[in-house]
Write an enzyme that holds these catalytic residues in place. Structure first.
Site, mmCIF file in Angstrom:
data_model
loop_
_atom_site.group_PDB
_atom_site.id
_atom_site.type_symbol
_atom_site.label_atom_id
_atom_site.label_comp_id
_atom_site.label_asym_id
_atom_site.label_seq_id
_atom_site.Cartn_x
_atom_site.Cartn_y
_atom_site.Cartn_z
ATOM 1 N N LYS A 1 19.472 51.196 49.797
ATOM 2 C CA LYS A 1 18.074 50.934 50.138
ATOM 3 C C LYS A 1 17.206 50.888 48.882
ATOM 4 O O LYS A 1 17.332 51.736 47.998
ATOM 5 C CB LYS A 1 17.565 52.008 51.103
ATOM 6 C CG LYS A 1 18.249 51.975 52.463
ATOM 7 C CD LYS A 1 17.704 53.024 53.396
ATOM 8 C CE LYS A 1 18.409 52.974 54.749
ATOM 9 N NZ LYS A 1 17.917 54.006 55.685
ATOM 10 N N ASP B 1 25.214 69.584 39.052
ATOM 11 C CA ASP B 1 24.508 68.392 39.492
ATOM 12 C C ASP B 1 24.308 67.484 38.277
ATOM 13 O O ASP B 1 23.870 67.940 37.216
ATOM 14 C CB ASP B 1 23.150 68.807 40.073
ATOM 15 C CG ASP B 1 22.455 67.689 40.818
ATOM 16 O OD1 ASP B 1 22.524 66.541 40.356
ATOM 17 O OD2 ASP B 1 21.840 67.975 41.858
ATOM 18 N N GLU C 1 33.373 62.775 32.495
ATOM 19 C CA GLU C 1 33.369 61.991 33.722
ATOM 20 C C GLU C 1 32.335 62.572 34.678
ATOM 21 O O GLU C 1 32.368 63.762 34.998
ATOM 22 C CB GLU C 1 34.744 61.998 34.399
ATOM 23 C CG GLU C 1 34.776 61.093 35.634
ATOM 24 C CD GLU C 1 36.059 61.206 36.442
ATOM 25 O OE1 GLU C 1 36.250 60.356 37.337
ATOM 26 O OE2 GLU C 1 36.854 62.143 36.204
ATOM 27 N N THR D 1 40.819 56.100 39.903
ATOM 28 C CA THR D 1 40.479 57.144 40.856
ATOM 29 C C THR D 1 41.289 56.911 42.125
ATOM 30 O O THR D 1 41.854 55.831 42.340
ATOM 31 C CB THR D 1 38.981 57.117 41.209
ATOM 32 O OG1 THR D 1 38.708 55.976 42.027
ATOM 33 C CG2 THR D 1 38.110 57.069 39.961
ATOM 34 N N GLU D 2 41.338 57.913 42.986
ATOM 35 C CA GLU D 2 42.020 57.754 44.263
ATOM 36 C C GLU D 2 41.366 56.649 45.094
ATOM 37 O O GLU D 2 42.044 55.853 45.754
ATOM 38 C CB GLU D 2 42.009 59.075 45.031
ATOM 39 C CG GLU D 2 42.852 60.153 44.365
ATOM 40 C CD GLU D 2 42.833 61.458 45.143
ATOM 41 O OE1 GLU D 2 41.981 61.598 46.046
ATOM 42 O OE2 GLU D 2 43.675 62.327 44.856
ATOM 43 N N TYR D 3 40.055 56.605 45.041
ATOM 44 C CA TYR D 3 39.307 55.569 45.770
ATOM 45 C C TYR D 3 39.690 54.186 45.263
ATOM 46 O O TYR D 3 39.936 53.261 46.049
ATOM 47 C CB TYR D 3 37.811 55.826 45.578
ATOM 48 C CG TYR D 3 36.902 54.863 46.302
ATOM 49 C CD1 TYR D 3 36.400 55.164 47.563
ATOM 50 C CD2 TYR D 3 36.542 53.647 45.721
ATOM 51 C CE1 TYR D 3 35.556 54.283 48.230
ATOM 52 C CE2 TYR D 3 35.708 52.760 46.383
ATOM 53 C CZ TYR D 3 35.223 53.087 47.633
ATOM 54 O OH TYR D 3 34.403 52.205 48.288
ATOM 55 N N ASP E 1 27.630 56.603 44.325
ATOM 56 C CA ASP E 1 26.923 56.218 45.539
ATOM 57 C C ASP E 1 25.974 55.060 45.213
ATOM 58 O O ASP E 1 25.135 55.167 44.323
ATOM 59 C CB ASP E 1 26.127 57.416 46.057
ATOM 60 C CG ASP E 1 25.562 57.212 47.448
ATOM 61 O OD1 ASP E 1 25.252 56.061 47.809
ATOM 62 O OD2 ASP E 1 25.427 58.215 48.180
#
Length: 234
Positions: free
Chosen positions: A124, A98, A46, A193-195, A120
């Site tokens: 833009k 990362d 993940e 997920t929590e989100y 994310d």
């Protein structure tokens, strides 16, 4: 979003040293299977584990699979470690790393499946190359996946989802289980997920797709503007 640093976590996180790696992840490149009780089991990774809701649930459901969760923020990783410990799963390793450094810690063909949950969107246009589903990232995942390996992708951002579908198609990734409303579809959704739990409860549709590694895998090419990417957030 980066959480405010909590100094007490630096000590508390050591409780999970048995399966949580803050440094020196490169030393296990090609050898991650040696850290698991079932070294021959598939490896599911993940990208952007957040506080660990998703990976701890999935690891409970799939005890015959080995899991690695990657998160850049140590303060967040602590909570993922706690959730995995509370879930009493022994088939999870958590890494502070990362996502842009994946090829430093995995060998080509070492991974069976990647999960990218609510990364994310970098809305833009000039930031498109930072999106975790931009084609240079997809090429990287393809090199690390085994033949037939897959990426499972979730998002609540329609623009990012459409962009992702276009990138997969342009790079030759066969698509399946494509839905613009996961929770009201027939597609299996084993863990959230929590989100995801928070915003789907408010009526936000969740977008989902599965992409299979293409037959042709592109050799590594370093792009001039390849940059540090903080990965998905929960």
């Amino acid at each position: 979003m980066r959480l405010r640093r909590k100094p007490w976590i630096d000590e508390a996180i050591k409780e999970y040293n048995e399966f949580l790696h803050l440094d020196d992840c490169q030393m296990y490149k090609g050898k991650w299977h040696t850290l698991f009780k079932s070294p021959e089991a598939p490896l599911w990774v993940e990208l952007g584990t957040g506080k660990g809701n998703f990976i701890s649930q999935l690891a409970q459901l799939h005890r015959d699979v080995n899991f690695i969760g990657i998160e850049i923020q140590a303060g967040v990783l602590y909570y993922a470690g706690k959730k995995c410990a509370d879930a009493e799963v022994d088939n999870v390793q958590l890494l502070r790393c990362d996502v842009a450094r994946l090829e430093d810690i995995f060998e080509p063909g070492e991974v069976d499946r990647f999960f990218i949950n609510f990364c994310d969107p970098w809305p833009k246009k000039r930031h498109a190359k930072r999106r975790l589903t931009y084609r240079s990232f997809l090429d990287r995942y393809a090199r690390l996946l085994k033949e037939g390996g897959k990426i499972y992708f979730k998002s609540d951002n329609a623009g990012l989802f459409d962009f992702t579908l276009d990138e997969f198609k342009a790079c030759g990734w066969p698509l399946s289980e494509v839905t613009y409303d996961l929770h009201n579809s027939s597609v299996l959704n084993e863990a959230m997920t929590e989100y995801e739990a928070k915003f789907s409860a408010k009526g936000q549709p969740i977008f989902h797709c599965v992409a299979t590694r293409p037959q042709e895998v592109i050799a590594h090419v370093v792009e001039k503007d390849e940059c540090r990417n903080e990965g998905p957030e929960e």
